[in-house]
Motif scaffolding. Structure first.
Motif, mmCIF file in Angstrom:
data_model
loop_
_atom_site.group_PDB
_atom_site.id
_atom_site.type_symbol
_atom_site.label_atom_id
_atom_site.label_comp_id
_atom_site.label_asym_id
_atom_site.label_seq_id
_atom_site.Cartn_x
_atom_site.Cartn_y
_atom_site.Cartn_z
ATOM 1 N N ILE A 57 0.873 -1.174 0.000
ATOM 2 C CA ILE A 57 0.000 0.000 0.000
ATOM 3 C C ILE A 57 0.906 1.218 0.000
ATOM 4 N N PRO A 58 1.082 1.855 -1.145
ATOM 5 C CA PRO A 58 1.981 3.010 -1.204
ATOM 6 C C PRO A 58 1.350 4.259 -0.591
ATOM 7 N N ASP A 59 2.185 5.186 -0.193
ATOM 8 C CA ASP A 59 1.734 6.490 0.272
ATOM 9 C C ASP A 59 1.748 7.404 -0.948
ATOM 10 N N PHE A 60 0.595 7.553 -1.605
ATOM 11 C CA PHE A 60 0.528 8.304 -2.848
ATOM 12 C C PHE A 60 0.896 9.772 -2.650
ATOM 13 N N ASP A 61 0.571 10.331 -1.500
ATOM 14 C CA ASP A 61 0.916 11.712 -1.210
ATOM 15 C C ASP A 61 2.433 11.912 -1.277
ATOM 16 N N PHE A 139 -11.763 11.996 -3.335
ATOM 17 C CA PHE A 139 -10.308 12.087 -3.277
ATOM 18 C C PHE A 139 -9.872 11.492 -1.948
ATOM 19 N N VAL A 140 -9.130 10.402 -2.011
ATOM 20 C CA VAL A 140 -8.694 9.695 -0.809
ATOM 21 C C VAL A 140 -7.511 10.451 -0.225
ATOM 22 N N THR A 141 -7.649 10.904 1.022
ATOM 23 C CA THR A 141 -6.581 11.678 1.657
ATOM 24 C C THR A 141 -5.636 10.811 2.467
ATOM 25 N N ASP A 142 -6.103 9.652 2.922
ATOM 26 C CA ASP A 142 -5.258 8.766 3.705
ATOM 27 C C ASP A 142 -5.914 7.395 3.795
ATOM 28 N N ILE A 143 -5.114 6.357 3.714
ATOM 29 C CA ILE A 143 -5.610 4.993 3.925
ATOM 30 C C ILE A 143 -5.284 4.676 5.379
ATOM 31 N N VAL A 144 -6.280 4.746 6.250
ATOM 32 C CA VAL A 144 -6.037 4.581 7.677
ATOM 33 C C VAL A 144 -6.149 3.133 8.131
#
Length: 149
Positions: A57-61, A139-144
């Motif tokens: 699961i990459p950190d796209f930000d 818009f996904v801001t974070d995958i928690v």
């Protein structure tokens, strides 16, 4: 004929869902069994398609991208299979899910953080969906949390 999934299979998948880099020996130690038993079970789960993929699961930000979930509604009678095959060819489309409800497809894309580029990408995507009735974006801001088992 597929074998029934049991508690041990679920335990294996639960460990792998948290860390897909765990090897057979580590899995065996965590589950208090033998490496051979783990190997046999994993090979069966993969062969039968119960485990489809090991991934990250990459950190796209941090990568400079936005992660966008798009709900797609299509007109009745439109071939959803044809749409799916077309969307599979798009490198920016990362996930395609069939759905029942307001949307027939949920598509996840990555796009540069530039809003004009996002607008362009979504417009290109909409042209690929024959029989498009509507699209909703989030818009996904974070995958928690990302835990499937």
């Amino acid at each position: 004929m597929k074998n029934k999934i049991d508690k041990f299979d679920l335990q294996i998948m639960s460990v792998l869902a948290k860390n897909a880099r765990v090897n057979y020996r580590q899995l065996a130690e965590l589950l208090n069994t033998t490496r051979q038993r783990v190997a046999r079970r994993l090979e069966r789960l993969e062969r039968e398609g119960t485990i489809k993929k090991y991934t990250i699961i990459p950190d796209f930000d941090k990568l400079g991208y936005l992660y966008v979930a798009i709900g797609i509604s299509i007109k009745p009678g439109t071939s959803i299979e044809k749409i799916i095959e077309t969307l599979k060819e798009d490198d920016d489309v990362k996930v395609i899910q069939r759905a029942i409800g307001y949307h027939q497809l949920i598509v996840h894309i990555v796009a540069p953080k530039n809003m004009k580029e996002i607008e362009k990408k979504i417009h290109e995507l909409s042209k690929k969906v024959e029989g498009l009735e509507g699209m909703d974006m989030s818009f996904v801001t974070d995958i928690v949390k990302f835990e499937l088992v």
